[in-house]
Scaffold this active site. Structure first.
Site, mmCIF file in Angstrom:
data_model
loop_
_atom_site.group_PDB
_atom_site.id
_atom_site.type_symbol
_atom_site.label_atom_id
_atom_site.label_comp_id
_atom_site.label_asym_id
_atom_site.label_seq_id
_atom_site.Cartn_x
_atom_site.Cartn_y
_atom_site.Cartn_z
ATOM 1 N N LYS A 74 0.861 -1.195 0.000
ATOM 2 C CA LYS A 74 0.000 0.000 0.000
ATOM 3 C C LYS A 74 0.883 1.227 0.000
ATOM 4 O O LYS A 74 1.769 1.357 0.856
ATOM 5 C CB LYS A 74 -0.870 0.000 1.270
ATOM 6 N N LYS A 98 4.523 2.233 8.882
ATOM 7 C CA LYS A 98 3.301 2.982 9.195
ATOM 8 C C LYS A 98 2.091 2.045 9.217
ATOM 9 O O LYS A 98 1.273 2.092 10.138
ATOM 10 C CB LYS A 98 3.104 4.083 8.146
ATOM 11 N N LYS A 110 5.380 1.949 -2.578
ATOM 12 C CA LYS A 110 5.387 3.348 -3.042
ATOM 13 C C LYS A 110 5.692 3.342 -4.530
ATOM 14 O O LYS A 110 6.308 2.391 -5.038
ATOM 15 C CB LYS A 110 6.459 4.159 -2.296
ATOM 16 N N ASN A 225 -3.052 20.962 2.381
ATOM 17 C CA ASN A 225 -4.180 20.100 2.746
ATOM 18 C C ASN A 225 -4.099 19.683 4.219
ATOM 19 O O ASN A 225 -5.019 19.930 5.000
ATOM 20 C CB ASN A 225 -4.164 18.874 1.800
ATOM 21 N N SER A 362 -7.592 5.458 3.751
ATOM 22 C CA SER A 362 -7.399 4.733 2.490
ATOM 23 C C SER A 362 -7.774 3.257 2.680
ATOM 24 O O SER A 362 -8.378 2.641 1.799
ATOM 25 C CB SER A 362 -5.941 4.809 2.037
HETATM 26 P P1 NAD Z 1 0.174 20.209 0.109
HETATM 27 O O1 NAD Z 1 0.900 20.251 -1.185
HETATM 28 O O2 NAD Z 1 -1.313 20.343 0.133
HETATM 29 O O3 NAD Z 1 0.735 21.345 1.109
HETATM 30 C C1 NAD Z 1 2.084 21.586 1.325
HETATM 31 C C2 NAD Z 1 2.205 22.974 1.945
HETATM 32 O O4 NAD Z 1 3.550 23.182 2.289
HETATM 33 C C3 NAD Z 1 1.797 24.109 1.022
HETATM 34 O O5 NAD Z 1 1.112 25.087 1.774
HETATM 35 C C4 NAD Z 1 3.137 24.697 0.567
HETATM 36 O O6 NAD Z 1 3.051 26.059 0.244
HETATM 37 C C5 NAD Z 1 3.932 24.467 1.813
HETATM 38 N N1 NAD Z 1 5.369 24.482 1.598
HETATM 39 C C6 NAD Z 1 6.073 24.024 0.549
HETATM 40 N N2 NAD Z 1 7.384 24.286 0.748
HETATM 41 C C7 NAD Z 1 7.482 24.887 1.959
HETATM 42 C C8 NAD Z 1 8.544 25.381 2.734
HETATM 43 N N3 NAD Z 1 9.792 25.325 2.294
HETATM 44 N N4 NAD Z 1 8.267 25.915 3.933
HETATM 45 C C9 NAD Z 1 6.998 25.989 4.379
HETATM 46 N N5 NAD Z 1 5.959 25.549 3.688
HETATM 47 C C10 NAD Z 1 6.196 25.006 2.506
HETATM 48 O O7 NAD Z 1 0.657 18.847 0.817
HETATM 49 P P2 NAD Z 1 -0.053 18.043 1.978
HETATM 50 O O8 NAD Z 1 -0.903 16.987 1.384
HETATM 51 O O9 NAD Z 1 -0.629 18.978 2.981
HETATM 52 O O10 NAD Z 1 1.229 17.303 2.589
HETATM 53 C C11 NAD Z 1 2.131 17.970 3.448
HETATM 54 C C12 NAD Z 1 3.059 16.951 4.078
HETATM 55 O O11 NAD Z 1 2.279 15.981 4.747
HETATM 56 C C13 NAD Z 1 3.921 16.162 3.067
HETATM 57 O O12 NAD Z 1 5.161 15.863 3.677
HETATM 58 C C14 NAD Z 1 3.153 14.870 2.886
HETATM 59 O O13 NAD Z 1 3.994 13.794 2.497
HETATM 60 C C15 NAD Z 1 2.617 14.687 4.296
HETATM 61 N N6 NAD Z 1 1.459 13.801 4.318
HETATM 62 C C16 NAD Z 1 0.297 14.192 3.731
HETATM 63 C C17 NAD Z 1 -0.773 13.320 3.738
HETATM 64 C C18 NAD Z 1 -2.091 13.723 3.131
HETATM 65 O O14 NAD Z 1 -3.029 12.895 3.191
HETATM 66 N N7 NAD Z 1 -2.240 14.912 2.617
HETATM 67 C C19 NAD Z 1 -0.661 12.052 4.345
HETATM 68 C C20 NAD Z 1 0.540 11.694 4.944
HETATM 69 C C21 NAD Z 1 1.594 12.581 4.909
#
Ligand code: NAD
Length: 434
Positions: A74, A98, A110, A225, A362
């Protein structure tokens, strides 16, 4: 910030350093450890895509199934110019831990394509996504390996991938991909799952670390997000969210920010401003403009990195003043920084626990697709919260019982489950005594 090449190399080596640290506290066979040191399958593919101008471009893609002893692989599919086999292998390794930590019946996997999706038209992106599935179709499946969104992939791309796999199989195969639009069999609550899961971990730990929301200041790096939804949940629950940032920088107001207004303004204008909105009118409130480095070093109770990997390293760990860090991003702290933060008595709640709400919902989507029985948002959130609470409490207990940090405890918890499953296939002792 480290450059991309350094951060990629350290992802893999950091992953194995944390595994090594945890191995001291688990009783699993050397056979299981040997198996966990290698990915089960690593597939590299070439994806020829007809571009809009008639030319042909060939992209590199990968799919890694790290381990599937506890269930089908997954993991998400990442579209990024820096995607490499090395990076995909380390991300698949994290997914293995995880899923085991959350006791989901999945292994870890992945995928990724080396591409800058912003340079492609919508039609090129669709052809690339379908071509990727054509290339990896024999390695994925509802009971083999299940795809999901990751960096720069979304529900629309997941829909194309599910559709392409269904065309190949000549039957509808909704469960081969999660994170789809609701109309294609997606799950309610998937869009807020990561933030909701992280919020549950924070709330569960609050009693242990004796914080009161109204007296707790929070800084959130990354207003996407996960970060913006979590900031909203914390604000609503009474925490004082004093700073938030995106890739362009941050805003800080010691009296606290109105997150709902900031989200509304950002959605409308793509700009992040410290605003207070009354209906459609938003006015700027008193605040300081800060850099991301300044946000990380703020004197707050709780720091939430929710942007990218390698944000807190040996270069800035000494500046951190927060007492508690909840990792929402994957890998925001490297292992050198772990050591410095531990010396400063900072409690770090690790990514494999804190951001696991996404993969948990998921899993719910996969279950719903297989059964054809769809759950309400209340049912999803209740089941998600139960799961996150149980595993957060177990992880905390392991940390207390063994007097180890919470990250190592999370790896111990996951390793115990992985080891049990791997050892059930047979250990050296069983073969020697028979
Ligand atoms: P996203 O693309 O919606 O948001 C990322 C945010 O980070 C944006 O606001 C962007 O402007 C900001 N950003 C980018 N570079 C930056 C920097 N240098 N300093 C500060 N902010 C910065 O992504 P997301 O889905 O919110 O994911 C964010 C993190 O969470 C990632 O590491 C992702 O792997 C992890 N994550 C997300 C999910 C999910 O379901 N969305 C699940 C597990 C892990």
């Amino acid at each position: 910030m480290q450059n991309k090449d350094e951060s990629r190399t350290s992802l893999l080596s950091d992953a194995s350093k944390r595994l090594e640290r945890a191995l001291k506290y688990v009783k699993i066979s050397s056979d299981a450890i040997a198996r966990l040191q290698h990915p089960k399958t690593s597939l590299s593919v070439s994806i020829p895509v007809r571009m809009d101008d008639g030319s042909l471009k060939v992209f590199s893609g990968y799919r890694v199934r790290y381990d599937d002893t506890r269930g089908a692989g997954k993991g998400g599919v990442r579209y990024h110019p820096h995607v490499s086999l090395d990076e995909v292998q380390s991300l698949a390794f994290w997914m293995t831990f995880k899923c085991a930590l959350l006791d989901l019946p999945f292994g870890g996997a992945k995928g990724g394509i080396t591409v800058d999706p912003k340079e492609l038209s919508k039609a090129e992106l669709e052809r690339l996504s379908r071509g990727y599935v054509d290339a990896i179709a024999d390695a994925i499946g509802i009971d083999t390996d299940i795809l999901a969104p990751d960096v720069y992939t979304n529900a629309t791309i997941m829909g194309w991938m599910m559709d392409q796999y269904s065309i190949i199989q000549r039957k509808l195969c909704r469960g081969v991909v999660t994170g789809k639009h609701l109309s294609l069999g997606g799950s309610k609550g998937r869009d807020t799952a990561t933030a909701m899961g992280a919020f549950t971990v924070i709330q569960t730990m609050l009693h242990k670390i004796k914080l009161i929301p109204q007296n707790t200041t929070v800084a959130v790096q990354g207003f996407g997000n996960a970060g913006s939804t979590l900031a909203g949940l914390l604000d609503k629950a009474g925490y004082k969210v004093v700073a938030v940032s995106d890739s362009k920088g941050g805003i800080y107001a010691p009296q606290g920010l109105d997150i709902a207004s900031i989200r509304k303004h950002k959605n409308q204008s793509r700009e992040m401003k410290a605003v207070y909105c009354h209906d459609t009118v938003c006015s700027i409130v008193e605040h300081e403009v800060i850099t991301n480095q300044e946000l990380l070093a703020l004197d707050v109770d709780v720091l939430i990195p929710a942007a990218l990997e390698n944000q807190i390293t040996q270069n800035n760990a000494a500046d951190i003043k927060a007492k508690y860090i909840f990792e929402v991003a994957n890998g925001p702290i490297n292992s050198d920084a772990d050591r410095i933060l531990a010396e400063k008595d900072v409690y770090v709640f690790p990514d494999i626990l804190v951001n696991a709400g996404g993969v948990t919902v998921s899993y719910f989507e996969w279950v719903q697709n297989r059964s054809g029985w769809y759950w309400t948002l209340e049912e999803i959130n209740q089941r998600l919260q139960e799961k996150m609470q149980i595993e957060a409490q177990q992880t905390w207990k392991i940390a207390q019982d063994l007097t180890i940090d919470i990250r190592t405890a999370a790896y111990v918890h996951a390793l115990n489950r992985l080891g049990e499953a791997l050892d059930a296939k047979g250990t050296r002792e069983q073969f020697v005594h028979n």
